[in-house]
Design an enzyme around this catalytic site. Sequence first.
Site, PDB file in Angstrom:
ATOM      1  N   ARG A  47      61.837  20.576  19.486  1.00  0.00           N
ATOM      2  CA  ARG A  47      62.854  21.524  19.053  1.00  0.00           C
ATOM      3  C   ARG A  47      63.792  20.808  18.089  1.00  0.00           C
ATOM      4  NH1 ARG A  47      67.795  22.383  21.140  1.00  0.00           N
ATOM      5  NH2 ARG A  47      67.274  21.105  22.967  1.00  0.00           N
ATOM      6  N   SER A  52      66.177  15.002  22.045  1.00  0.00           N
ATOM      7  CA  SER A  52      64.881  14.331  21.946  1.00  0.00           C
ATOM      8  C   SER A  52      64.487  14.094  20.492  1.00  0.00           C
ATOM      9  CB  SER A  52      63.803  15.157  22.653  1.00  0.00           C
ATOM     10  OG  SER A  52      64.047  15.212  24.040  1.00  0.00           O
ATOM     11  N   GLN A  85      54.967  25.110  29.422  1.00  0.00           N
ATOM     12  CA  GLN A  85      53.841  24.919  28.518  1.00  0.00           C
ATOM     13  C   GLN A  85      53.220  26.220  28.021  1.00  0.00           C
ATOM     14  OE1 GLN A  85      50.893  22.170  29.991  1.00  0.00           O
ATOM     15  NE2 GLN A  85      52.371  20.495  30.197  1.00  0.00           N
ATOM     16  N   HIS A 107      48.432  16.657  32.565  1.00  0.00           N
ATOM     17  CA  HIS A 107      48.319  17.298  33.874  1.00  0.00           C
ATOM     18  C   HIS A 107      47.576  18.606  33.666  1.00  0.00           C
ATOM     19  CE1 HIS A 107      48.966  18.411  37.926  1.00  0.00           C
ATOM     20  NE2 HIS A 107      50.056  19.142  37.772  1.00  0.00           N
ATOM     21  N   ASP A 190      46.760  15.856  42.576  1.00  0.00           N
ATOM     22  CA  ASP A 190      48.093  15.454  42.125  1.00  0.00           C
ATOM     23  C   ASP A 190      49.173  16.263  42.847  1.00  0.00           C
ATOM     24  OD1 ASP A 190      49.642  13.904  39.887  1.00  0.00           O
ATOM     25  OD2 ASP A 190      50.407  15.939  39.773  1.00  0.00           O
ATOM     26  N   GLU A 194      51.910  14.807  45.718  1.00  0.00           N
ATOM     27  CA  GLU A 194      53.356  14.978  45.547  1.00  0.00           C
ATOM     28  C   GLU A 194      53.985  15.684  46.744  1.00  0.00           C
ATOM     29  OE1 GLU A 194      53.266  15.444  40.650  1.00  0.00           O
ATOM     30  OE2 GLU A 194      53.385  17.201  41.943  1.00  0.00           O
ATOM     31  N   GLU A 230      63.931  -1.019  53.314  1.00  0.00           N
ATOM     32  CA  GLU A 230      62.797  -1.912  53.535  1.00  0.00           C
ATOM     33  C   GLU A 230      61.448  -1.247  53.278  1.00  0.00           C
ATOM     34  OE1 GLU A 230      62.891  -4.174  57.120  1.00  0.00           O
ATOM     35  OE2 GLU A 230      65.008  -4.700  56.915  1.00  0.00           O
ATOM     36  N   SER A 251      55.065  -9.094  60.993  1.00  0.00           N
ATOM     37  CA  SER A 251      55.051  -9.802  62.276  1.00  0.00           C
ATOM     38  C   SER A 251      54.104  -9.125  63.265  1.00  0.00           C
ATOM     39  CB  SER A 251      56.457  -9.838  62.871  1.00  0.00           C
ATOM     40  OG  SER A 251      56.851  -8.533  63.275  1.00  0.00           O
TER      41      SER A 251
END
Length: 330
Positions: A47, A52, A85, A107, A190, A194, A230, A251
């Site tokens: 655009r 962008s 899209q 995708h 995919d 997710e 962690e 451990s």
Amino acid sequence: MKVFYDSDFKLDALKEKTIAVIGYGSQGRAQSLNMKDSGLNVVVGLRKNGASWNNAKADGHNVMTIEEAAEKADIIHILIPDELQAEVYESQIKPYLKEGKTLSFSHGFNIHYGFIVPPKGVNVVLVAPKSPGKMVRRTYEEGFGVPGLICIEIDATNNAFDIVSAMAKGIGLSRAGVIQTTFKEETETDLFGEQAVLCGGVTELIKAGFETLVEAGYAPEMAYFETCHELKLIVDLIYQKGFKNMWNDVSNTAEYGGLTRRSRIVTADSKAAMKEILREIQDGRFTKEFLLEKQVSYAHLKSMRRLEGDLQIEEVGAKLRKMCGLEKEE
């Protein structure tokens, strides 16, 4: 399943071609810069005069409107969000598609579910890095790359494999390894990953663990360290070495406790729920739900975002990430 590497692919099919990258988010920036640095002729369609646009200009790209890029290019690589899209395709790309051109994605959502139906004579392919855009760019600049997928839905020119494999090589994916799959398989796996594991399952597990400790009277900071902070250490071990060697590296107490208690957390009911989530993806129920959400301007999604932002684990996490010097990574 065959894995392709750099020596298996050539750039020749794209040497005299123009590739239009539509969109300049994380993937758009990384993929376009990598292909450009690989010596391919790349233009970026955006655009006009948006943020962008200026970013792509600053990166040295030949930037033009989406319509101009679609008309000029031999390969049109669509990297804008899934839900945008189809609309952009119909109004700004489809009028400029001619026989022999290639429509490309990272995708398979819109092709697999039929929201984009290309005209006859046009190749339809997919090249998908299996990593966030920043990592795609960084590893390329370091001389390596990230793994990726390629798919061919329509081979109208009888050389779609040469085209998509050259794109994968230009992006740097074949340096790490490329697997050929299908639009159906890429899209459905995919989405499932997710929803059930990476974004949905893991975050819910972390929240439940954190809340269990806090409700039992433990300090929120301790709860955060043990259930969230962690996690990266364990994921990194699995990522680098697999499950068996992860168990070897923790451990004996952690190994025994984890192996004997895990099935009480992820139960048969959990797996049944995963199967139902997969069915919703396969039969289109999730897609219908997501597009209905778009029609109401993502009202439910925005509400869920606000609730996530108000969680105690977010407040505690922000404080501890700052303490650990991790805030620059956010």
